[in-house]
Structures are given as structure tokens and as C-alpha cells.
Design a protein around this motif. Sequence first.
Motif, PDB file in Angstrom:
ATOM      1  N   ALA A  28       0.854  -1.191   0.000  1.00  0.00           N
ATOM      2  CA  ALA A  28       0.000   0.000   0.000  1.00  0.00           C
ATOM      3  C   ALA A  28       0.887   1.237   0.000  1.00  0.00           C
ATOM      4  O   ALA A  28       2.116   1.145   0.113  1.00  0.00           O
ATOM      5  CB  ALA A  28      -0.930  -0.009   1.215  1.00  0.00           C
ATOM      6  N   ARG A  29       0.266   2.385  -0.142  1.00  0.00           N
ATOM      7  CA  ARG A  29       1.007   3.645  -0.133  1.00  0.00           C
ATOM      8  C   ARG A  29       0.444   4.551   0.953  1.00  0.00           C
ATOM      9  O   ARG A  29      -0.777   4.648   1.133  1.00  0.00           O
ATOM     10  CB  ARG A  29       0.910   4.353  -1.485  1.00  0.00           C
ATOM     11  N   VAL A  30       1.325   5.217   1.672  1.00  0.00           N
ATOM     12  CA  VAL A  30       0.891   6.152   2.710  1.00  0.00           C
ATOM     13  C   VAL A  30       0.319   7.397   2.039  1.00  0.00           C
ATOM     14  O   VAL A  30       1.007   8.074   1.273  1.00  0.00           O
ATOM     15  CB  VAL A  30       2.061   6.534   3.640  1.00  0.00           C
ATOM     16  N   VAL A  31      -0.947   7.697   2.317  1.00  0.00           N
ATOM     17  CA  VAL A  31      -1.592   8.867   1.701  1.00  0.00           C
ATOM     18  C   VAL A  31      -1.817   9.993   2.702  1.00  0.00           C
ATOM     19  O   VAL A  31      -2.088  11.136   2.292  1.00  0.00           O
ATOM     20  CB  VAL A  31      -2.923   8.472   1.032  1.00  0.00           C
ATOM     21  N   ALA A  32      -1.720   9.722   3.992  1.00  0.00           N
ATOM     22  CA  ALA A  32      -1.870  10.772   5.003  1.00  0.00           C
ATOM     23  C   ALA A  32      -1.304  10.271   6.323  1.00  0.00           C
ATOM     24  O   ALA A  32      -1.232   9.061   6.571  1.00  0.00           O
ATOM     25  CB  ALA A  32      -3.335  11.173   5.167  1.00  0.00           C
ATOM     26  N   GLN A  33      -0.892  11.221   7.144  1.00  0.00           N
ATOM     27  CA  GLN A  33      -0.391  10.905   8.477  1.00  0.00           C
ATOM     28  C   GLN A  33      -1.124  11.761   9.486  1.00  0.00           C
ATOM     29  O   GLN A  33      -1.238  12.978   9.325  1.00  0.00           O
ATOM     30  CB  GLN A  33       1.114  11.147   8.569  1.00  0.00           C
ATOM     31  N   HIS A  34      -1.664  11.130  10.527  1.00  0.00           N
ATOM     32  CA  HIS A  34      -2.383  11.825  11.581  1.00  0.00           C
ATOM     33  C   HIS A  34      -1.744  11.477  12.925  1.00  0.00           C
ATOM     34  O   HIS A  34      -0.905  10.581  13.026  1.00  0.00           O
ATOM     35  CB  HIS A  34      -3.866  11.423  11.587  1.00  0.00           C
ATOM     36  N   ARG A  35      -2.158  12.159  13.949  1.00  0.00           N
ATOM     37  CA  ARG A  35      -1.622  11.871  15.287  1.00  0.00           C
ATOM     38  C   ARG A  35      -1.963  10.452  15.716  1.00  0.00           C
ATOM     39  O   ARG A  35      -1.210   9.822  16.452  1.00  0.00           O
ATOM     40  CB  ARG A  35      -2.184  12.869  16.296  1.00  0.00           C
ATOM     41  N   ALA A  36      -3.104   9.954  15.257  1.00  0.00           N
ATOM     42  CA  ALA A  36      -3.549   8.624  15.668  1.00  0.00           C
ATOM     43  C   ALA A  36      -2.968   7.515  14.805  1.00  0.00           C
ATOM     44  O   ALA A  36      -3.203   6.331  15.070  1.00  0.00           O
ATOM     45  CB  ALA A  36      -5.073   8.552  15.641  1.00  0.00           C
ATOM     46  N   GLY A  37      -2.219   7.859  13.768  1.00  0.00           N
ATOM     47  CA  GLY A  37      -1.649   6.832  12.898  1.00  0.00           C
ATOM     48  C   GLY A  37      -1.589   7.290  11.457  1.00  0.00           C
ATOM     49  O   GLY A  37      -1.494   8.491  11.173  1.00  0.00           O
ATOM     50  N   TYR A  38      -1.667   6.325  10.548  1.00  0.00           N
ATOM     51  CA  TYR A  38      -1.534   6.606   9.120  1.00  0.00           C
ATOM     52  C   TYR A  38      -2.791   6.187   8.370  1.00  0.00           C
ATOM     53  O   TYR A  38      -3.547   5.308   8.809  1.00  0.00           O
ATOM     54  CB  TYR A  38      -0.352   5.827   8.543  1.00  0.00           C
ATOM     55  N   GLU A  39      -2.986   6.835   7.216  1.00  0.00           N
ATOM     56  CA  GLU A  39      -3.985   6.382   6.260  1.00  0.00           C
ATOM     57  C   GLU A  39      -3.222   5.878   5.034  1.00  0.00           C
ATOM     58  O   GLU A  39      -2.334   6.576   4.531  1.00  0.00           O
ATOM     59  CB  GLU A  39      -4.937   7.503   5.862  1.00  0.00           C
ATOM     60  N   VAL A  40      -3.534   4.676   4.591  1.00  0.00           N
ATOM     61  CA  VAL A  40      -2.848   4.083   3.446  1.00  0.00           C
ATOM     62  C   VAL A  40      -3.874   3.680   2.394  1.00  0.00           C
ATOM     63  O   VAL A  40      -5.071   3.562   2.676  1.00  0.00           O
ATOM     64  CB  VAL A  40      -2.001   2.853   3.866  1.00  0.00           C
ATOM     65  N   HIS A  41      -3.391   3.454   1.178  1.00  0.00           N
ATOM     66  CA  HIS A  41      -4.266   3.088   0.060  1.00  0.00           C
ATOM     67  C   HIS A  41      -3.596   1.957  -0.713  1.00  0.00           C
ATOM     68  O   HIS A  41      -2.406   2.029  -1.017  1.00  0.00           O
ATOM     69  CB  HIS A  41      -4.488   4.299  -0.849  1.00  0.00           C
ATOM     70  N   ASP A  42      -4.358   0.919  -1.024  1.00  0.00           N
ATOM     71  CA  ASP A  42      -3.777  -0.218  -1.754  1.00  0.00           C
ATOM     72  C   ASP A  42      -4.143  -0.221  -3.234  1.00  0.00           C
ATOM     73  O   ASP A  42      -3.940  -1.206  -3.938  1.00  0.00           O
ATOM     74  CB  ASP A  42      -4.203  -1.539  -1.105  1.00  0.00           C
ATOM     75  N   ASP A  70       5.274   7.178   0.823  1.00  0.00           N
ATOM     76  CA  ASP A  70       5.982   5.900   0.951  1.00  0.00           C
ATOM     77  C   ASP A  70       5.122   4.724   0.497  1.00  0.00           C
ATOM     78  O   ASP A  70       3.907   4.686   0.743  1.00  0.00           O
ATOM     79  CB  ASP A  70       6.392   5.656   2.408  1.00  0.00           C
ATOM     80  N   PHE A  71       5.771   3.755  -0.142  1.00  0.00           N
ATOM     81  CA  PHE A  71       5.153   2.455  -0.371  1.00  0.00           C
ATOM     82  C   PHE A  71       5.573   1.558   0.780  1.00  0.00           C
ATOM     83  O   PHE A  71       6.764   1.499   1.130  1.00  0.00           O
ATOM     84  CB  PHE A  71       5.598   1.868  -1.714  1.00  0.00           C
ATOM     85  N   VAL A  72       4.608   0.878   1.377  1.00  0.00           N
ATOM     86  CA  VAL A  72       4.874   0.107   2.588  1.00  0.00           C
ATOM     87  C   VAL A  72       4.278  -1.292   2.474  1.00  0.00           C
ATOM     88  O   VAL A  72       3.377  -1.547   1.664  1.00  0.00           O
ATOM     89  CB  VAL A  72       4.279   0.819   3.833  1.00  0.00           C
ATOM     90  N   LEU A  73       4.811  -2.181   3.287  1.00  0.00           N
ATOM     91  CA  LEU A  73       4.290  -3.537   3.381  1.00  0.00           C
ATOM     92  C   LEU A  73       3.620  -3.699   4.738  1.00  0.00           C
ATOM     93  O   LEU A  73       4.181  -3.304   5.773  1.00  0.00           O
ATOM     94  CB  LEU A  73       5.409  -4.558   3.223  1.00  0.00           C
ATOM     95  N   LEU A  74       2.400  -4.276   4.735  1.00  0.00           N
ATOM     96  CA  LEU A  74       1.621  -4.446   5.947  1.00  0.00           C
ATOM     97  C   LEU A  74       1.370  -5.919   6.224  1.00  0.00           C
ATOM     98  O   LEU A  74       1.355  -6.735   5.302  1.00  0.00           O
ATOM     99  CB  LEU A  74       0.275  -3.717   5.831  1.00  0.00           C
ATOM    100  N   ASP A  75       1.132  -6.214   7.495  1.00  0.00           N
ATOM    101  CA  ASP A  75       0.801  -7.588   7.840  1.00  0.00           C
ATOM    102  C   ASP A  75      -0.667  -7.858   7.513  1.00  0.00           C
ATOM    103  O   ASP A  75      -1.392  -6.978   7.060  1.00  0.00           O
ATOM    104  CB  ASP A  75       1.105  -7.875   9.310  1.00  0.00           C
ATOM    105  N   HIS A  76      -1.122  -9.087   7.740  1.00  0.00           N
ATOM    106  CA  HIS A  76      -2.486  -9.472   7.404  1.00  0.00           C
ATOM    107  C   HIS A  76      -3.367  -9.579   8.643  1.00  0.00           C
ATOM    108  O   HIS A  76      -4.385 -10.266   8.627  1.00  0.00           O
ATOM    109  CB  HIS A  76      -2.477 -10.821   6.665  1.00  0.00           C
ATOM    110  N   ALA A  77      -3.003  -8.901   9.701  1.00  0.00           N
ATOM    111  CA  ALA A  77      -3.799  -8.954  10.918  1.00  0.00           C
ATOM    112  C   ALA A  77      -5.101  -8.181  10.745  1.00  0.00           C
ATOM    113  O   ALA A  77      -5.301  -7.457   9.759  1.00  0.00           O
ATOM    114  CB  ALA A  77      -3.001  -8.369  12.082  1.00  0.00           C
TER     115      ALA A  77
END
Length: 351
Positions: A28-42, A70-77
Motif C-alpha cells: 500500500a502507499r501512505v496517503v496521510a499521516q495523523h496523530r492517531a496513525g496513518y492512512e494508506v491506500h492499496d 511511501d510504499f509500505v508492506l503491511l501484515d495481514h492482521a
Amino acid sequence: MTDSSDLARLRHIGWRDPALPDDPRRLARVVAQHRAGYEVHDGSVAFNAQPAGHFLKRGLDPSLRPSVGDFVLLDHANHPVIEEVLPRRSVLTRAAAGERYERQIIATNIDYVLVITGLDGDFNPSRIERYLTLVEGSGARPVVLLSKADTEVDVEGAVNALRARLPDEAAVHAINAKDPSTVALLAGYLGPGSSAVLVGSSGAGKSTLTNTLLGEDRMATAAVRTHDSRGRHTTTHRALLSLPTGGCLIDTPGMRELKLTGEENLDLFADIETLASQCRFADCGHSNEPGCAIQAALSSGELSPQRWRNYLKLHDEREEQAATLEARLKRKAGPKPVAKPKRGEWRRGDS
């Protein structure tokens, strides 16, 4: 084998490689960053994700944490977690505001930096030179956009004055951010698979231009102050948006302070440094020394006093930031351990 449908889907969020990572984790790609975490898009859907614990370690270089673009790799949890940041093809940074030296990432994996400035009281060639100096070495190409070309200003005169201070290859466009027909020329920078970041002062027209590119009023806008042509911060955080042209645009809050990182080469002023190398004396101070090529160029009009002053300002700031960075790295490394003398070895100070 890479699925062509997966590549097509990811191309909508700026993925350019001909294949996907050989990894079972979700890309996925990080599209926004907030205080509570990140928003990503796949490429199909946007969702929230938290950074893995190793990104939260105290003292970790902030540049190693996920950033917008950033392009990132996420787990499947059940609750997605960003586990790895893939190598970046480009990084645009600045020194963070304040007394403490720290590099701040503006955007990653971008092809173009769209530097927008208004043709009103916001127009400042020296600040544009500062932006382009920051773009140097980022891996992205700068594109200067002069907005508010529909107002009662000498557009041609402003464009010519700016071009006289920038390298010939620098792209400069005068636009009306509200008019889709004049904004259409940006399609060449925002095609499928391309990514750009939009930077500029508050009130320069970033949100207006973003809305025009999107074809809808998604970003909040506000009127500028009449006495200084500055606006309020209607954009409060960096956000990556998919455009109808197929490209991606990262919108950013207005930046009032643009501090160099200390790692710039000042390539924008290569002509000035070439002139300096032609002075009669190698240690020329470029003031009253005989045979000074800089003073000769200033006298003949080959070099404008404004550009010379801005070069000196940026050069001194770059040197100061470089020294601060070096001192910071030395403090982080800590004192060198003192080697213990071998048995029978005399050391100064021993009695």
C-alpha cells in the motif's frame, strides 16, 4: 508471476515498477499521516494503519519512519500494521522549524515538485530560488507555477524576470488555478504512474489548484489578506490524492519557514560559482579585491545584485546547517572509547 490487474490497480497510487515485491505482505502507499496513525491506500481502498513497534523507538531517525508518499508492506492482521518501508526513489526534505536541527520529510517517491506562488504580493523570486535549492538532490524535478495570472498584473514581465534568475531548463508556467483550460498544461506532469507534491505559501492557491485538478471542491479554500496576500492554513496536513489524469498529487500545508538541510549543492547558482573560480585570487572575498570576476559581473549587469545577495544568504545558511548537522552526528556517535594500555605499556601521565 505478477498479475497485470494488480499492477494496473497500484498504478493508480503511483506504483511504477514493472513487478510487485516478492513478498506475501500487503502493499500500500501512505496517503496521510495523523496523530492517531496513518492512512494508506492499496489502489482499491483507503484504510487506517498503525506503525510497527520498531518505528516508535525513542531516538530513531525520523526519516526512517513512514512518510506520505511511501510504499509500505503491511501484515495481514485484523488491524493493519505497517511493517516495512520500501526503498524510496526520491525524497524531498527541509530542516524542521525551530532551534533543534532535524530533517523533516515533505514527501517521498515523487517525480515533480510543483512550486506555486501568486503573482500578487506573494511573488518573490528569492523564495522561489530557495524552494528550488531544496529540490536539488531530491530526485524530483521542480516546476514553478505562477498563479493568479488572471489578475491585473504584468504576467509576461514577472515570467521574464523569474526566468532571468533560473536555469534555462527550469519549467515556469503562469496559470489561473480556477480555470481548467490553463491548468490543462499540467497533465504532462500528472499522467498515470506519476506523482507530484504541491508546495508554496498559504494563499498562493494550492487548494484552489488541487480542486481544479480534481474536478471538484474537495479542499477547503479561504480568501487571502489584502495587505500581504497571505492566506490561512486551510490545508492542515499532507495528503496524497489520485487525480482524473491518472497521476497522484500530494497537497501540503503552507510553509512559512524553508530552512536548508546543509546537504544542498547550490547547483542553481552554478554560474556564480563559475564566475568566482575566475577571480584573480583563489581566496578572493568578492568585495574590493583586484581582478574580482564577481564584482565585474555585477558592474556589467551580467549578475543581478538581488541574485548575488540571495546566493550569499543561502550559501551561509547551508554552511551553518552543515556544521550543525556534523556536530549533531558527533554527539549522537558519542565520545570515542579510550583504549586500555597493554600490559607493560607506558602511557603519558603514568608515574
